[in-house]
Design an enzyme around this catalytic site. Sequence first.
Site, PDB file in Angstrom:
ATOM      1  N   LYS A 175       0.872  -1.261  -0.073  1.00  0.00           N
ATOM      2  CA  LYS A 175       0.107   0.116  -0.005  1.00  0.00           C
ATOM      3  C   LYS A 175       0.865   1.308   0.078  1.00  0.00           C
ATOM      4  O   LYS A 175       1.437   1.631   1.009  1.00  0.00           O
ATOM      5  CB  LYS A 175      -1.002   0.108   1.240  1.00  0.00           C
ATOM      6  CG  LYS A 175      -1.932   1.118   1.188  1.00  0.00           C
ATOM      7  CD  LYS A 175      -2.530   1.752   2.286  1.00  0.00           C
ATOM      8  CE  LYS A 175      -1.832   3.249   2.527  1.00  0.00           C
ATOM      9  NZ  LYS A 175      -1.792   4.160   1.554  1.00  0.00           N
ATOM     10  N   GLU A 250      10.318   2.625  10.174  1.00  0.00           N
ATOM     11  CA  GLU A 250      11.292   3.521   9.983  1.00  0.00           C
ATOM     12  C   GLU A 250      10.591   4.817   9.939  1.00  0.00           C
ATOM     13  O   GLU A 250       9.531   4.965   9.151  1.00  0.00           O
ATOM     14  CB  GLU A 250      12.039   3.323   8.634  1.00  0.00           C
ATOM     15  CG  GLU A 250      12.912   2.303   8.151  1.00  0.00           C
ATOM     16  CD  GLU A 250      13.944   2.182   9.248  1.00  0.00           C
ATOM     17  OE1 GLU A 250      14.351   3.338  10.044  1.00  0.00           O
ATOM     18  OE2 GLU A 250      14.572   1.058   9.577  1.00  0.00           O
TER      19      GLU A 250
END
Length: 497
Positions: A175, A250
């Site tokens: 996505k 991250e």
Amino acid sequence: MKEKHLNLINGKWVKAASGKILQSTNPADSDDVVGEVPASGKEDVDAAVAAARAAFDGWRLTPAPKRAELLFRAAELLLKHKGELGRLVTREMGKILPEGLGDVQEAIDMAYYMAGEGRRLSGETVPSELFAKDCKSVRVPIGTFALITPWNFPTAIPAWKIFPCLISGNTAVFKPSSYTPIAAARLVEIITEAGLPPGVLNLVQGTGEEIGEYLATHPGIDGVSFTGSSAVGERLARLCSGIEKEISCEMGGKNPIIVMDDARLDLAIEGALWGGFGTSGQRCTAASRIIVHEKVYDRFVEMFTAMAKRLKIGSGLDPSVHMGPVINRAQMEKVLGYIEIGKKEGANLVHGGRALNYGLLAKGFFIEPTIFADVRPEMRIAQEEIFGPVVAILKAKDLKHAIEMANGVKYGLSSSIYTQDVNNTAIAERDLDAGIVYINAPTIGAEIQLPFGGTKRSGLGRKEAGGRGGSLDMFTKWKVIYRDFSGRLQKAQIDKE
Ligand code: UN1
């Protein structure tokens, strides 16, 4: 030209079940609609997850060197389409064309690198303490992953996730950000041209609000790899903990460049400009703080400002332009809001600070390169991630003080020091609390063959990219195998002979 793209579910290009679409526009010119993609809902996610799960066994059992052949082919195809894809990245995301091409190059590098891993993926073989028995550890895939990516590297960051995920034998539901869906769609189209079996890589377009959390916490998902804001990453990590999902995030950065009194100032200034204003400051590795030794502080501020004044702002497709727009109106307002905060906090605005809303630029989201000097470490503009072309300059008494300030934030992704003194480099290397330390180079430009990720609130879970401690650890789990071929029951730790 307006492009139309679809979701990829089980090898077929399909609309959202609801038929809804979302549009992507050029941040340098909001009249320029780049294209449209499905605005997916939960049922589309369900279908993609089911397809990925169904494809897992076949893919897991495909020998890794065979999986690698498809990745090599994908790398070649990406190379062939580099120019087209690089221009699309620039048109949709805003970064200047050399950076758009660099974004795609990073994806190509990762494809080749991970294809090579298809013939490694190695574990260990070690001796057994018992007679006629062998032991080894092997890497095995985890299952079906949700790969959720941001808009600032529309092809590179997806590639950081897709290629190691697939080479390890996992299947994926990807996505991408709803701000750069067209570049993501082209990336997936090109990769699938290499001949991936249906269901191995699925693409579901849509907004984070609508489907991001639903996908990450879906019971059919075994692992999540997310890059984006700390707020979203930490929320996903909380939701995933306790429901047996691997998750790696991250997240943000507030990356410092330290400039010592013995630094080559010309080099440091060039590096700070590139690190601070490259990609309009929209990198999690952007150099948003410059910590300068007091002996060279005034000269640095003066020279750095003079150079920043020369930067030309405009469309990233114009070859004379140095810095493009920020991604959208909301981001522009957020950045301008931080500039106001900086002024109120009493930082010294030495350059920039305004939106450029005249002539052609008024159609885009352009902000002047902005420099605050005399920033104190506790100010919000020295602590919080702005994700825009705003640089805070702080003054340090000595190296110890500089490192203290560098480490005095909640983030720890990238860091840098400019100095000609080998001892300073060693101390910085040892004491900077960050996932990446650069010496005589700015905070951006990590290479894919080394792990990428940060300390503190910059990262959670395994790191991305290559090498020991890189993303193969994110996308595989260890299995240990003992084989006894002695023909009798042997007891470890107990048998004496
Ligand atoms: C990011 O900022 O989100 O090191 C990724 C760099 C790039 C990747 C940055 N290779 O700046």
